[in-house]
Design a protein around this motif. Structure first.
Motif, PDB file in Angstrom:
ATOM      1  N   MET A   1       0.857  -1.180   0.000  1.00 18.05           N
ATOM      2  CA  MET A   1       0.000   0.000   0.000  1.00 18.05           C
ATOM      3  C   MET A   1       0.901   1.240   0.000  1.00 18.05           C
ATOM      4  O   MET A   1       1.902   1.297   0.695  1.00 18.05           O
ATOM      5  CB  MET A   1      -0.904  -0.031   1.226  1.00 18.05           C
ATOM      6  N   ASP A   2       0.525   2.226  -0.744  1.00 18.32           N
ATOM      7  CA  ASP A   2       1.297   3.451  -0.861  1.00 18.32           C
ATOM      8  C   ASP A   2       1.248   4.243   0.455  1.00 18.32           C
ATOM      9  O   ASP A   2       0.191   4.401   1.064  1.00 18.32           O
ATOM     10  CB  ASP A   2       0.724   4.276  -2.012  1.00 18.32           C
ATOM     11  N   ASN A   3       2.390   4.742   0.888  1.00 18.55           N
ATOM     12  CA  ASN A   3       2.471   5.473   2.157  1.00 18.55           C
ATOM     13  C   ASN A   3       1.636   6.744   2.155  1.00 18.55           C
ATOM     14  O   ASN A   3       1.066   7.116   3.183  1.00 18.55           O
ATOM     15  CB  ASN A   3       3.921   5.812   2.483  1.00 18.55           C
ATOM     16  N   GLY A   8      -2.837  10.001   4.247  1.00 17.58           N
ATOM     17  CA  GLY A   8      -4.052  10.763   3.939  1.00 17.58           C
ATOM     18  C   GLY A   8      -5.269  10.205   4.650  1.00 17.58           C
ATOM     19  O   GLY A   8      -6.089  10.952   5.186  1.00 17.58           O
ATOM     20  N   TRP A   9      -5.390   8.881   4.672  1.00 14.86           N
ATOM     21  CA  TRP A   9      -6.528   8.230   5.337  1.00 14.86           C
ATOM     22  C   TRP A   9      -6.484   8.505   6.844  1.00 14.86           C
ATOM     23  O   TRP A   9      -7.502   8.780   7.469  1.00 14.86           O
ATOM     24  CB  TRP A   9      -6.493   6.730   5.055  1.00 14.86           C
ATOM     25  N   GLY A  10      -5.281   8.426   7.435  1.00 13.86           N
ATOM     26  CA  GLY A  10      -5.117   8.706   8.868  1.00 13.86           C
ATOM     27  C   GLY A  10      -5.394  10.157   9.202  1.00 13.86           C
ATOM     28  O   GLY A  10      -5.995  10.460  10.238  1.00 13.86           O
ATOM     29  N   THR A  11      -4.971  11.057   8.331  1.00 21.29           N
ATOM     30  CA  THR A  11      -5.234  12.477   8.535  1.00 21.29           C
ATOM     31  C   THR A  11      -6.730  12.765   8.488  1.00 21.29           C
ATOM     32  O   THR A  11      -7.257  13.517   9.311  1.00 21.29           O
ATOM     33  CB  THR A  11      -4.497  13.322   7.478  1.00 21.29           C
ATOM     34  N   LEU A  12      -7.420  12.145   7.555  1.00 17.95           N
ATOM     35  CA  LEU A  12      -8.869  12.316   7.467  1.00 17.95           C
ATOM     36  C   LEU A  12      -9.544  11.797   8.729  1.00 17.95           C
ATOM     37  O   LEU A  12     -10.480  12.418   9.237  1.00 17.95           O
ATOM     38  CB  LEU A  12      -9.415  11.591   6.236  1.00 17.95           C
ATOM     39  N   ALA A  13      -9.059  10.682   9.273  1.00 21.95           N
ATOM     40  CA  ALA A  13      -9.615  10.140  10.508  1.00 21.95           C
ATOM     41  C   ALA A  13      -9.425  11.123  11.663  1.00 21.95           C
ATOM     42  O   ALA A  13     -10.332  11.322  12.473  1.00 21.95           O
ATOM     43  CB  ALA A  13      -8.977   8.793  10.825  1.00 21.95           C
ATOM     44  N   LEU A  14      -8.278  11.768  11.728  1.00 22.97           N
ATOM     45  CA  LEU A  14      -8.033  12.752  12.789  1.00 22.97           C
ATOM     46  C   LEU A  14      -8.900  13.993  12.613  1.00 22.97           C
ATOM     47  O   LEU A  14      -9.375  14.579  13.592  1.00 22.97           O
ATOM     48  CB  LEU A  14      -6.551  13.132  12.827  1.00 22.97           C
ATOM     49  N   ILE A  15      -9.115  14.411  11.391  1.00 21.28           N
ATOM     50  CA  ILE A  15     -10.015  15.545  11.129  1.00 21.28           C
ATOM     51  C   ILE A  15     -11.425  15.199  11.576  1.00 21.28           C
ATOM     52  O   ILE A  15     -12.124  16.018  12.177  1.00 21.28           O
ATOM     53  CB  ILE A  15      -9.963  15.926   9.632  1.00 21.28           C
TER      54      ILE A  15
END
Length: 51
Positions: A1-3, A8-15
């Motif tokens: 999986m691309d880093n 980006g997915w983790g950042t969206l979860a934090l938002i």
């Protein structure tokens, strides 16, 4: 999986945690839901009303 994808997915979860807490919802639950659903969880958070 691309880093970049993971970051980006983790950042969206934090938002989403910030959005959830702003609407008096449980941040941890929304974090986990966001990891599973991603942008769909953001859309749901935008539609729910503040408690």
């Amino acid at each position: 999986m691309d880093n970049q994808y993971v970051v980006g997915w983790g950042t969206l979860a934090l938002i989403n945690v910030g959005l959830a807490q702003g609407k008096n919802r449980t941040g941890l639950n929304w974090f986990l839901l966001s990891l599973a659903l991603g942008p769909l969880a953001t859309f749901i958070l935008l539609l729910v009303e503040k408690r």
